[in-house]
Design a protein around this motif. Structure first.
Motif, PDB file in Angstrom:
ATOM      1  N   SER A  94      61.563 -50.895  17.021  1.00  0.00           N
ATOM      2  CA  SER A  94      61.808 -51.291  18.399  1.00  0.00           C
ATOM      3  C   SER A  94      60.525 -51.286  19.211  1.00  0.00           C
ATOM      4  N   VAL A 127      69.095 -58.460  16.983  1.00  0.00           N
ATOM      5  CA  VAL A 127      67.841 -58.041  16.361  1.00  0.00           C
ATOM      6  C   VAL A 127      68.155 -56.848  15.459  1.00  0.00           C
ATOM      7  N   LEU A 145      58.672 -54.436  18.685  1.00  0.00           N
ATOM      8  CA  LEU A 145      59.296 -55.518  19.443  1.00  0.00           C
ATOM      9  C   LEU A 145      58.864 -55.461  20.902  1.00  0.00           C
ATOM     10  N   PRO A 157      63.037 -50.892  23.703  1.00  0.00           N
ATOM     11  CA  PRO A 157      62.724 -52.297  23.429  1.00  0.00           C
ATOM     12  C   PRO A 157      62.983 -53.173  24.639  1.00  0.00           C
ATOM     13  N   LEU A 214      70.212 -55.078  20.071  1.00  0.00           N
ATOM     14  CA  LEU A 214      69.369 -54.576  18.985  1.00  0.00           C
ATOM     15  C   LEU A 214      70.126 -53.493  18.229  1.00  0.00           C
ATOM     16  N   GLU A 251      69.468 -50.701  15.399  1.00  0.00           N
ATOM     17  CA  GLU A 251      68.470 -49.971  14.606  1.00  0.00           C
ATOM     18  C   GLU A 251      69.195 -48.955  13.726  1.00  0.00           C
ATOM     19  N   LEU A 298      64.653 -56.187  26.042  1.00  0.00           N
ATOM     20  CA  LEU A 298      65.780 -57.041  25.687  1.00  0.00           C
ATOM     21  C   LEU A 298      66.316 -57.743  26.929  1.00  0.00           C
ATOM     22  N   THR A 300      70.844 -60.345  24.340  1.00  0.00           N
ATOM     23  CA  THR A 300      70.350 -59.805  23.076  1.00  0.00           C
ATOM     24  C   THR A 300      70.784 -58.366  22.874  1.00  0.00           C
ATOM     25  N   VAL A 356      66.878 -53.844  13.097  1.00  0.00           N
ATOM     26  CA  VAL A 356      65.751 -52.974  12.742  1.00  0.00           C
ATOM     27  C   VAL A 356      66.226 -52.100  11.588  1.00  0.00           C
ATOM     28  N   CYS A 387      63.012 -56.947  12.886  1.00  0.00           N
ATOM     29  CA  CYS A 387      61.767 -56.359  13.373  1.00  0.00           C
ATOM     30  C   CYS A 387      61.608 -54.980  12.724  1.00  0.00           C
TER      31      CYS A 387
END
Length: 450
Positions: free
Chosen positions: A389, A355, A392, A258, A266, A268, A260, A264, A357, A386
């Motif tokens: 990934s 974020v 995104l 992703p 993420l 998942e 980023l 940020t 996932v 999202c």
């Protein structure tokens, strides 16, 4: 025998069938019989026998170029390799199975594609678990994204209202042709089967409610022609445009990484009946964090949470106090936080945006409302969601287009629980509305306090 799980009898019959098909020169049937014999031997704990039969069936399936059979045999071969702790051999077999799944899926008629993955996602789960055992976090993450990409491909194939856009302008005309063919395919399909259903239901009215044999044959031919043309165009696009086939089945960390920034993080999730992990992706790389929870525990907490929300809605409608219900809701949100976010506290501390996932049962978790005992997640971080990934990454690559217009509505007063005639002022509503309007860079049509 197989459906009755009478494995000794199934093994004996499958052996005999394999020998018979070999004598009569029927290699496809022989491979199927050897696959069944290998499965029966595996269930009976005859690992040496299963290990002898599975490669033989795989060699026949590959020589005949039968991808659906290659997938089934490769999956079994991977399971057998895992049983003997040969994880490198297992992932090779699982990769072969996944490639076969993706190859078959690309050939399916559009009306069948949405149901294709129902019983095949276990291959991806087994591969992911095997990669984690090997410590290959990036390959495990890519495998998870690969499974999601196949599901997205199913969705795109089955929804004629989805308009794909080619990366290369020269290929957009091909995608427009695909959209046109889908519409025509739906027309032929509806014309053919709505008449048939109407006739079966006794709703036909003379000649208008029935199709002649010639008309039915023409409609079937039209369906087949458009299905063939769509397949031909999609194959051409798969070769020419990385925006379709090349991105539908990413197989490496670089392909699914992703986009980023430094602020940020993420998260998942992957949760099934046996294991739960979170892939933590940042600008600097990827890590995996195990979770001490299973899907059933999350489902139980969510079920209690939904019951609490429904009861609270009833209480509000009846003007009842929410004291105990609010306390219960807080406890449930804290329990979900403890299971899903507390193990990640050290990672979250240095970032501003999160974020999420989700996967499986976590799709219905209100992550932004999870409470750590002091505050809700949304109070400390910007939270967004999202589906994958890879999606995104694709959205980040798309050129940002400023909005051509915007409608901003701000409610500056609202009624209280004291009654419909008692209103209070919301002083921030007007300021927030004007801020959003300024970001949209469009002139106002009218301004008023409501």
């Amino acid at each position: 025998y197989r459906h009755e799980q009478a494995w000794p009898a199934a093994l004996d019959q499958a052996r005999q069938a394999a020998d018979l098909f070999a004598e009569r020169g029927l290699p496809l049937r022989q491979a199927q019989a050897e696959l069944l014999a290998a499965r029966a031997a595996a269930h009976l704990g005859l690992t040496d026998e299963a290990a002898r039969l599975a490669p033989a069936a795989l060699a026949l399936a590959e020589s005949l170029d039968v991808p659906w059979l290659v997938q089934e045999v490769s999956h079994l071969w991977g399971n057998l390799a895992e049983d003997r702790q040969d994880f490198p051999a297992a992932v090779v077999a699982y990769e072969s199975a996944m490639r076969s799944i993706e190859r078959v899926q690309g050939r399916l008629p559009f009306e069948l594609s949405p149901y294709f993955l129902d019983d095949k996602l276990q291959v991806y789960r087994d591969a992911l678990a095997c990669y984690l055992r090997l410590g290959d976090v990036e390959a495990a993450f890519a495998c998870l994204e690969r499974a999601k990409s196949r599901s997205l491909a199913d969705y795109l194939a089955s929804h004629v209202d989805v308009r794909l856009r080619a990366r290369r302008p020269a290929n957009q005309a091909l995608l427009d042709d695909v959209a046109r063919l889908r519409e025509e395919y739906n027309w032929f399909y509806s014309r053919l089967y709505s008449h048939r259903l109407g006739t079966l239901a006794g709703e036909g009215d003379g000649d208008e409610g029935e199709l002649s044999a010639m008309d039915e044959a023409a409609l079937r031919a039209g369906l087949a022609a458009r299905e063939r043309d769509m397949h031909r165009l999609l194959e051409r696009l798969a070769l020419e445009d990385e925006g379709l086939d090349g991105e539908a089945a990413p197989g490496s960390w670089q392909a699914v990484r992703p986009t980023l920034d430094e602020r940020t993080i993420l998260l998942e999730y992957y949760i099934d009946a046996q294991r739960a992990v979170v892939f933590v992706a940042t600008e600097s790389g990827l890590q995996v964090v195990p979770l001490d929870v299973c899907a059933a525990e999350i489902e139980t907490l969510l079920r209690n949470w939904r019951l609490n929300v429904e009861t609270s809605s009833w209480a509000v409608a009846q003007r009842r106090p929410l004291g105990s219900l609010a306390a219960t809701a807080r406890r449930l949100l804290q329990a979900l936080h403890d299971k899903l976010l507390r193990p990640l506290a050290g990672y979250l501390a240095t970032y501003e945006r999160v974020v999420i996932v989700p996967y499986g049962v976590t799709h219905t978790v209100p992550f932004h409302a999870l409470h750590d005992g002091a505050r809700y997640l949304i109070e400390g971080w910007d939270v967004s969601y999202c589906p994958s990934s890879r999606l995104l990454h694709l959205c980040a690559q798309a050129a940002a287009r400023p909005p051509s217009s915007a409608l901003v509505l701000g409610l500056s007063t609202c009624p209280t629980r004291s009654g419909p005639k008692v209103w209070v002022t919301l002083p921030s509503a007007s300021r927030i509305s004007w801020t959003i309007w300024g970001l949209s860079n469009t002139p106002p049509l009218a301004t008023a306090l409501i």
